[in-house]
Write an enzyme that holds these catalytic residues in place. Structure first.
Site, PDB file in Angstrom:
ATOM      1  N   ARG A   1       0.839  -1.202   0.000  1.00 53.55           N
ATOM      2  CA  ARG A   1       0.000   0.000   0.000  1.00 53.55           C
ATOM      3  C   ARG A   1       0.873   1.251   0.000  1.00 53.55           C
ATOM      4  O   ARG A   1       1.887   1.313   0.688  1.00 53.55           O
ATOM      5  CB  ARG A   1      -0.936   0.005   1.203  1.00 53.55           C
ATOM      6  CG  ARG A   1      -1.926  -1.131   1.145  1.00 53.55           C
ATOM      7  CD  ARG A   1      -3.032  -1.030   2.196  1.00 53.55           C
ATOM      8  NE  ARG A   1      -3.780  -2.277   2.198  1.00 53.55           N
ATOM      9  CZ  ARG A   1      -4.700  -2.606   1.294  1.00 53.55           C
ATOM     10  NH1 ARG A   1      -5.012  -1.771   0.335  1.00 53.55           N
ATOM     11  NH2 ARG A   1      -5.321  -3.779   1.353  1.00 53.55           N
ATOM     12  N   ASP A   2       0.459   2.225  -0.814  1.00 47.17           N
ATOM     13  CA  ASP A   2       1.165   3.499  -0.876  1.00 47.17           C
ATOM     14  C   ASP A   2       0.980   4.236   0.457  1.00 47.17           C
ATOM     15  O   ASP A   2      -0.124   4.239   1.009  1.00 47.17           O
ATOM     16  CB  ASP A   2       0.621   4.337  -2.040  1.00 47.17           C
ATOM     17  CG  ASP A   2       1.510   5.502  -2.391  1.00 47.17           C
ATOM     18  OD1 ASP A   2       1.653   6.414  -1.559  1.00 47.17           O
ATOM     19  OD2 ASP A   2       2.059   5.505  -3.499  1.00 47.17           O
ATOM     20  N   ILE A   3       2.039   4.851   0.953  1.00 45.91           N
ATOM     21  CA  ILE A   3       1.939   5.552   2.245  1.00 45.91           C
ATOM     22  C   ILE A   3       1.245   6.904   2.113  1.00 45.91           C
ATOM     23  O   ILE A   3       0.836   7.485   3.114  1.00 45.91           O
ATOM     24  CB  ILE A   3       3.306   5.721   2.932  1.00 45.91           C
ATOM     25  CG1 ILE A   3       4.257   6.545   2.081  1.00 45.91           C
ATOM     26  CG2 ILE A   3       3.896   4.366   3.285  1.00 45.91           C
ATOM     27  CD1 ILE A   3       5.532   6.956   2.800  1.00 45.91           C
TER      28      ILE A   3
ATOM     29  N   GLU B   1       8.992   9.338  -9.416  1.00 45.66           N
ATOM     30  CA  GLU B   1       9.696   9.856  -8.245  1.00 45.66           C
ATOM     31  C   GLU B   1      10.735   8.886  -7.717  1.00 45.66           C
ATOM     32  O   GLU B   1      11.782   9.306  -7.233  1.00 45.66           O
ATOM     33  CB  GLU B   1       8.697  10.211  -7.142  1.00 45.66           C
ATOM     34  CG  GLU B   1       7.775  11.355  -7.522  1.00 45.66           C
ATOM     35  CD  GLU B   1       6.747  11.676  -6.448  1.00 45.66           C
ATOM     36  OE1 GLU B   1       6.800  11.087  -5.351  1.00 45.66           O
ATOM     37  OE2 GLU B   1       5.875  12.514  -6.728  1.00 45.66           O
ATOM     38  N   VAL B   2      10.455   7.594  -7.776  1.00 45.04           N
ATOM     39  CA  VAL B   2      11.405   6.576  -7.325  1.00 45.04           C
ATOM     40  C   VAL B   2      11.861   5.808  -8.556  1.00 45.04           C
ATOM     41  O   VAL B   2      11.032   5.264  -9.292  1.00 45.04           O
ATOM     42  CB  VAL B   2      10.759   5.618  -6.293  1.00 45.04           C
ATOM     43  CG1 VAL B   2      11.733   4.522  -5.892  1.00 45.04           C
ATOM     44  CG2 VAL B   2      10.275   6.389  -5.068  1.00 45.04           C
TER      45      VAL B   2
ATOM     46  N   HIS C   1       7.650   0.770 -11.058  1.00 44.48           N
ATOM     47  CA  HIS C   1       6.505   0.397 -10.234  1.00 44.48           C
ATOM     48  C   HIS C   1       5.230   0.816 -10.941  1.00 44.48           C
ATOM     49  O   HIS C   1       5.224   1.755 -11.717  1.00 44.48           O
ATOM     50  CB  HIS C   1       6.579   1.034  -8.840  1.00 44.48           C
ATOM     51  CG  HIS C   1       6.707   2.524  -8.844  1.00 44.48           C
ATOM     52  ND1 HIS C   1       7.887   3.172  -9.165  1.00 44.48           N
ATOM     53  CD2 HIS C   1       5.807   3.499  -8.554  1.00 44.48           C
ATOM     54  CE1 HIS C   1       7.715   4.480  -9.067  1.00 44.48           C
ATOM     55  NE2 HIS C   1       6.462   4.710  -8.712  1.00 44.48           N
TER      56      HIS C   1
ATOM     57  N   HIS D   1       1.117   1.773 -10.262  1.00 47.97           N
ATOM     58  CA  HIS D   1       0.128   2.203  -9.281  1.00 47.97           C
ATOM     59  C   HIS D   1      -1.198   1.551  -9.628  1.00 47.97           C
ATOM     60  O   HIS D   1      -1.657   1.652 -10.770  1.00 47.97           O
ATOM     61  CB  HIS D   1      -0.063   3.724  -9.329  1.00 47.97           C
ATOM     62  CG  HIS D   1       1.146   4.517  -8.992  1.00 47.97           C
ATOM     63  ND1 HIS D   1       1.336   5.085  -7.752  1.00 47.97           N
ATOM     64  CD2 HIS D   1       2.233   4.841  -9.728  1.00 47.97           C
ATOM     65  CE1 HIS D   1       2.489   5.738  -7.756  1.00 47.97           C
ATOM     66  NE2 HIS D   1       3.048   5.604  -8.947  1.00 47.97           N
TER      67      HIS D   1
END
Length: 116
Positions: free
Chosen positions: A30-32, A96-97, A101, A103
């Site tokens: 889960r995204d923080i 950003e990272v 990945h 989403h």
């Protein structure tokens, strides 16, 4: 180790995360800072910096990322109403990272893809 990222530390269990799936190819958590009621990131266990860096030898992991996203959408109860799967690539794409990945977003109407 060729590259170390925030996500690779999560994959290895060095940084805590709410992991919802992990297998030999991918990890999902889960995204923080969720942008929707369901916001899960699916990452390859091995670092691929961007989608543009993926090669033919990465096809199995890329396919696995999409399959896991679809399975998680069903498990999260967002598959029937619909969801979004999004991959950002490099600076102009909003990445950003620099660890590939996707989403998985759902649980409410998401609106248009980009601002007009």
């Amino acid at each position: 180790m060729a590259q170390d990222t925030l996500f690779s530390k999560i994959v290895r269990g060095e940084i805590p995360a709410d992991i919802v799936h992990q297998d030999d190819l991918v990890t999902a958590f889960r995204d923080i800072r969720p942008l929707a009621p369901t916001h899960i990131l699916v990452v390859p266990n091995q670092v691929i910096p961007t989608l543009a860096d993926a090669s033919a030898s990465d096809e199995a992991v890329l396919g696995r990322m999409l399959r896991v996203a679809a399975d998680l959408a069903a498990a999260e109860g967002v598959a029937e109403d619909g969801y979004r799967v999004m991959i950002n690539c490099r600076d102009h794409g909003g990445q950003e990272v620099y660890h590939l990945h996707l989403h998985l977003l759902g649980g409410r109407p998401l609106g248009p893809m980009t601002r007009r």
